[in-house]
Design an enzyme around this catalytic site. Structure first.
Site, PDB file in Angstrom:
ATOM      1  N   SER A 165       0.831  -1.201   0.000  1.00 45.82           N
ATOM      2  CA  SER A 165       0.000   0.000   0.000  1.00 45.82           C
ATOM      3  C   SER A 165       0.863   1.247   0.000  1.00 45.82           C
ATOM      4  CB  SER A 165      -0.851  -0.033   1.276  1.00 45.82           C
ATOM      5  OG  SER A 165      -1.467   1.213   1.500  1.00 45.82           O
TER       6      SER A 165
ATOM      7  N   TYR B 174      -1.961  -1.021  10.964  1.00 49.00           N
ATOM      8  CA  TYR B 174      -2.235  -1.565   9.626  1.00 49.00           C
ATOM      9  C   TYR B 174      -1.038  -1.304   8.704  1.00 49.00           C
ATOM     10  CZ  TYR B 174      -3.645  -1.776   4.792  1.00 49.00           C
ATOM     11  OH  TYR B 174      -3.657  -2.047   3.446  1.00 49.00           O
TER      12      TYR B 174
ATOM     13  N   LYS C 145       1.945  -3.849   6.874  1.00 52.54           N
ATOM     14  CA  LYS C 145       2.347  -3.910   5.452  1.00 52.54           C
ATOM     15  C   LYS C 145       3.855  -3.684   5.329  1.00 52.54           C
ATOM     16  CE  LYS C 145      -1.549  -4.772   3.584  1.00 52.54           C
ATOM     17  NZ  LYS C 145      -1.787  -6.014   2.868  1.00 52.54           N
TER      18      LYS C 145
HETATM   19  P1  NAD Z   1     -10.941  -6.957   1.270  1.00 54.31           P
HETATM   20  O1  NAD Z   1     -11.121  -6.959   2.738  1.00 54.31           O
HETATM   21  O2  NAD Z   1     -12.114  -6.728   0.403  1.00 54.31           O
HETATM   22  O3  NAD Z   1     -10.230  -8.310   0.807  1.00 54.31           O
HETATM   23  C1  NAD Z   1      -9.344  -9.021   1.637  1.00 54.31           C
HETATM   24  C2  NAD Z   1      -9.794 -10.469   1.624  1.00 54.31           C
HETATM   25  O4  NAD Z   1      -8.922 -11.234   2.464  1.00 54.31           O
HETATM   26  C3  NAD Z   1     -11.207 -10.649   2.187  1.00 54.31           C
HETATM   27  O5  NAD Z   1     -11.963 -11.421   1.293  1.00 54.31           O
HETATM   28  C4  NAD Z   1     -10.994 -11.374   3.515  1.00 54.31           C
HETATM   29  O6  NAD Z   1     -12.065 -12.242   3.821  1.00 54.31           O
HETATM   30  C5  NAD Z   1      -9.700 -12.112   3.238  1.00 54.31           C
HETATM   31  N1  NAD Z   1      -8.902 -12.432   4.439  1.00 54.31           N
HETATM   32  C6  NAD Z   1      -8.547 -11.587   5.437  1.00 54.31           C
HETATM   33  N2  NAD Z   1      -7.814 -12.245   6.346  1.00 54.31           N
HETATM   34  C7  NAD Z   1      -7.681 -13.515   5.908  1.00 54.31           C
HETATM   35  C8  NAD Z   1      -7.047 -14.680   6.413  1.00 54.31           C
HETATM   36  N3  NAD Z   1      -6.407 -14.658   7.586  1.00 54.31           N
HETATM   37  N4  NAD Z   1      -7.115 -15.817   5.701  1.00 54.31           N
HETATM   38  C9  NAD Z   1      -7.792 -15.871   4.521  1.00 54.31           C
HETATM   39  N5  NAD Z   1      -8.430 -14.802   4.011  1.00 54.31           N
HETATM   40  C10 NAD Z   1      -8.370 -13.644   4.689  1.00 54.31           C
HETATM   41  O7  NAD Z   1      -9.784  -5.876   0.950  1.00 54.31           O
HETATM   42  P2  NAD Z   1      -9.287  -5.330  -0.452  1.00 54.31           P
HETATM   43  O8  NAD Z   1      -9.623  -3.893  -0.504  1.00 54.31           O
HETATM   44  O9  NAD Z   1      -9.679  -6.229  -1.535  1.00 54.31           O
HETATM   45  O10 NAD Z   1      -7.715  -5.416  -0.196  1.00 54.31           O
HETATM   46  C11 NAD Z   1      -6.944  -6.512  -0.628  1.00 54.31           C
HETATM   47  C12 NAD Z   1      -5.523  -6.320  -0.135  1.00 54.31           C
HETATM   48  O11 NAD Z   1      -5.009  -5.109  -0.642  1.00 54.31           O
HETATM   49  C13 NAD Z   1      -5.401  -6.246   1.379  1.00 54.31           C
HETATM   50  O12 NAD Z   1      -4.235  -6.914   1.767  1.00 54.31           O
HETATM   51  C14 NAD Z   1      -5.282  -4.761   1.632  1.00 54.31           C
HETATM   52  O13 NAD Z   1      -4.569  -4.492   2.811  1.00 54.31           O
HETATM   53  C15 NAD Z   1      -4.522  -4.298   0.415  1.00 54.31           C
HETATM   54  N6  NAD Z   1      -4.751  -2.888   0.072  1.00 54.31           N
HETATM   55  C16 NAD Z   1      -6.028  -2.430  -0.047  1.00 54.31           C
HETATM   56  C17 NAD Z   1      -6.241  -1.098  -0.344  1.00 54.31           C
HETATM   57  C18 NAD Z   1      -7.645  -0.540  -0.426  1.00 54.31           C
HETATM   58  O14 NAD Z   1      -7.810   0.671  -0.264  1.00 54.31           O
HETATM   59  N7  NAD Z   1      -8.665  -1.334  -0.673  1.00 54.31           N
HETATM   60  C19 NAD Z   1      -5.155  -0.238  -0.542  1.00 54.31           C
HETATM   61  C20 NAD Z   1      -3.868  -0.760  -0.438  1.00 54.31           C
HETATM   62  C21 NAD Z   1      -3.682  -2.088  -0.121  1.00 54.31           C
HETATM   63  C1  WQD Z   2      -9.158   9.823   1.179  1.00 54.66           C
HETATM   64  C2  WQD Z   2      -9.334  11.312   1.461  1.00 54.66           C
HETATM   65  C3  WQD Z   2      -9.635  11.829   3.780  1.00 54.66           C
HETATM   66  C4  WQD Z   2     -13.491   9.804   4.245  1.00 54.66           C
HETATM   67  C5  WQD Z   2      -6.774   4.689   3.113  1.00 54.66           C
HETATM   68  C6  WQD Z   2      -5.764   3.960   3.932  1.00 54.66           C
HETATM   69  C7  WQD Z   2      -4.640   3.483   3.054  1.00 54.66           C
HETATM   70  C8  WQD Z   2      -5.167   2.673   1.866  1.00 54.66           C
HETATM   71  C9  WQD Z   2      -6.255   3.390   1.144  1.00 54.66           C
HETATM   72  C10 WQD Z   2      -5.104   0.360   2.402  1.00 54.66           C
HETATM   73  C11 WQD Z   2      -8.575  11.800   2.685  1.00 54.66           C
HETATM   74  C12 WQD Z   2     -10.878  12.163   3.001  1.00 54.66           C
HETATM   75  C13 WQD Z   2     -12.317  10.312   3.737  1.00 54.66           C
HETATM   76  C14 WQD Z   2     -14.512  10.702   4.646  1.00 54.66           C
HETATM   77  C15 WQD Z   2     -13.105  12.537   3.972  1.00 54.66           C
HETATM   78  N1  WQD Z   2      -5.733   1.440   2.293  1.00 54.66           N
HETATM   79  N2  WQD Z   2     -12.131  11.647   3.589  1.00 54.66           N
HETATM   80  N3  WQD Z   2     -14.267  12.043   4.483  1.00 54.66           N
HETATM   81  O1  WQD Z   2      -6.877   7.730   3.947  1.00 54.66           O
HETATM   82  O2  WQD Z   2      -6.005   8.090   1.583  1.00 54.66           O
HETATM   83  O3  WQD Z   2      -6.150   5.813   2.496  1.00 54.66           O
HETATM   84  O4  WQD Z   2      -7.261   3.821   2.079  1.00 54.66           O
HETATM   85  O5  WQD Z   2      -3.931   0.175   2.278  1.00 54.66           O
HETATM   86  O6  WQD Z   2      -3.798   2.725   3.859  1.00 54.66           O
HETATM   87  O7  WQD Z   2      -5.251   4.832   4.932  1.00 54.66           O
HETATM   88  O8  WQD Z   2      -8.228   6.970   1.916  1.00 54.66           O
HETATM   89  O9  WQD Z   2     -10.570   7.083   1.249  1.00 54.66           O
HETATM   90  O10 WQD Z   2      -9.997   7.063   3.704  1.00 54.66           O
HETATM   91  O11 WQD Z   2      -9.457   9.086   2.356  1.00 54.66           O
HETATM   92  O12 WQD Z   2     -12.943  13.737   3.870  1.00 54.66           O
HETATM   93  O13 WQD Z   2     -15.566  10.315   5.147  1.00 54.66           O
HETATM   94  O14 WQD Z   2     -10.716  11.547   1.753  1.00 54.66           O
HETATM   95  O15 WQD Z   2      -9.407  12.778   4.778  1.00 54.66           O
HETATM   96  O16 WQD Z   2      -8.131  13.093   2.425  1.00 54.66           O
HETATM   97  P1  WQD Z   2      -6.768   7.267   2.551  1.00 54.66           P
HETATM   98  P2  WQD Z   2      -9.649   7.482   2.324  1.00 54.66           P
END
Ligand code: NAD
Ligand code: WQD
Length: 351
Positions: A126, A150, A154
């Site tokens: 991330s 979190y 990562k």
């Molecule tokens: P999500 O929660 O929709 O998907 C994650 C999946 O992993 C879920 O289906 C959950 O049931 C499964 N899971 C969690 N723990 C598990 C375990 N111990 N064993 C087996 N399955 C497990 O999230 P997402 O948004 O699809 O994110 C996928 C990956 O990408 C995550 O690792 C997340 O941290 C990373 N990521 C997400 C974002 C985002 O904003 N969505 C941003 C950066 C990184």
């Molecule tokens: C985006 C912008 C908020 C909600 C998060 C995780 C990051 C990654 C992606 C997994 C910011 C603003 C938000 C609301 C708002 N996930 N906001 N009102 O914080 O960039 O990233 O998701 O890895 O680790 O931290 O994403 O969508 O929460 O926020 O004003 O109700 O929107 O302040 O500027 P963020 P976000």
């Protein structure tokens, strides 16, 4: 088999979209997910969309015995590892759960991969690992630091992958650092389905637009940005999904170089790559784009900054382009349109 991929967390938001892209690119997939943050219905819909059954195994990445059964039954080229918990606020309240699930779970997975000599991994990292960036756009060599469990989970996994690559040069470990994934499949059949009230901006906006939530709170309007609100690099989830296909294709190509020559080492070691569009969009710009697409008013109020938020974050995308030959194609309008289509067709998500 060279085209068989284990997809951990494949029932989740990004995983489900990636399953479609992988199938379309000719990869055979096995999904392994404990459904702790997803629904079996997502897999049913993916299966319907690709017109083929999907092998789904309900299991936890911390369960080595269950993982071994999967590796006994299949010969994988590699693993795409999405499984993990991702709510920043929850990670502050439950750090042990996050370290156990995201770090210990990944170690267990890597141990089982080692046992079966499967040494190709694409990891969901991330942009959060960059903390508050010193310069923009952020490239992969930028310093890393995290302020919440979190993000720390990562970053810790990235350190583990780096150490692993040093200890054994036959590993190929691509760490894809996603910026802000949003949007949904253009069919409107699969999308992001947050439990409870969304923490992230796009699902919050779309629930306000559909009338489930009353108004958006915008966290801060005094940042040094174009309009005072936070700026992020939003990326369409189907572009992101395609980035995983490109990462696997790259691995396949690298590993095939000098095939048969045992004096050559073709594995890629630890390779971090940003997946973003390279463009920043402010919170107010996203609200306005969504309002235009949905033709709905999106009431909002400015509130104080959210703890831990940064002003601006967007990616340098040259590594993805140069190494993977991948670039994001879809616009903010596409992201809003597809989110809206998913939201109105599924007001209660998969339920
Ligand atoms: P999500 O929660 O929709 O998907 C994650 C999946 O992993 C879920 O289906 C959950 O049931 C499964 N899971 C969690 N723990 C598990 C375990 N111990 N064993 C087996 N399955 C497990 O999230 P997402 O948004 O699809 O994110 C996928 C990956 O990408 C995550 O690792 C997340 O941290 C990373 N990521 C997400 C974002 C985002 O904003 N969505 C941003 C950066 C990184
Ligand atoms: C985006 C912008 C908020 C909600 C998060 C995780 C990051 C990654 C992606 C997994 C910011 C603003 C938000 C609301 C708002 N996930 N906001 N009102 O914080 O960039 O990233 O998701 O890895 O680790 O931290 O994403 O969508 O929460 O926020 O004003 O109700 O929107 O302040 O500027 P963020 P976000």
């Amino acid at each position: 088999m060279k085209n068989k991929i284990l997809v951990t967390g494949g029932a989740g938001y990004i995983g489900s979209h990636t399953c479609i892209a992988l199938h379309q690119a000719g990869y055979e997939i096995v999904v392994y997910d404990n459904l702790s943050n997803s629904s079996r219905e997502a897999i049913n819909r993916v299966s319907h969309l690709i017109g083929a059954p999907i092998e789904f195994i309900k299991g936890d990445i911390r369960d080595a015995k269950a993982l071994r059964q999967v590796f006994d039954a299949h010969q994988f080229f590699g693993v795409i590892h999405f499984a993990g918990l991702k709510a920043v606020g929850e990670s502050v309240a439950k750090p042990l759960l996050y370290y156990n699930n995201n770090v210990s779970g990944t170690i267990t997975l890597l141990e089982v991969m080692t046992e079966y000599d499967v040494k190709n991994l694409v990891f969901s990292s991330s942009a959060t690992v960059y903390g508050d960036p010193e310069t923009l756009p952020i490239d992969e060599t930028a310093p890393r630091s995290c302020t919440n469990p979190y993000g720390q989970s990562k970053l810790t996994v990235e350190h583990i992958l780096e150490d692993l690559a040093v200890s054994d040069t036959s590993w190929s470990l691509i760490s894809l650092r996603y910026f802000n994934p949003v949007g949904a499949h253009p069919s409107g059949q699969i999308g992001e389905d947050p439990n409870d009230i969304p923490n992230n901006l796009m699902p919050y906006i779309s629930q306000v637009a559909v009338g489930k939530l009353e108004k958006l709170s915008i966290f801060g309007n005094d940042y040094p940005t174009v309009d005072g609100t936070g700026v992020r690099d939003f990326i369409h989830v189907t572009d992101l999904a395609q980035g995983h296909v490109s990462a696997l294709n790259y691995l396949d190509k690298q590993l095939s170089l000098n095939e048969g020559d045992t004096t050559q080492q073709n594995s890629v070691g630890f390779l971090p790559i940003n997946l973003g569009t390279g463009k920043g969009t402010s919170v107010l710009e996203l609200v306005s784009a969504f309002s235009e697409v949905s033709r709905q008013a999106i009431p909002y109020q400015f509130t104080g900054r959210r703890a831990g938020d940064i002003a601006s974050c967007y990616a340098s995308v040259s590594s993805a382009k140069d190494l993977l030959g991948w670039e994001a194609k879809l616009s903010i309008t596409d992201m809003c349109q597809d989110t809206w289509r998913w939201q109105i067709a599924n007001p209660n998500g998969y339920n």
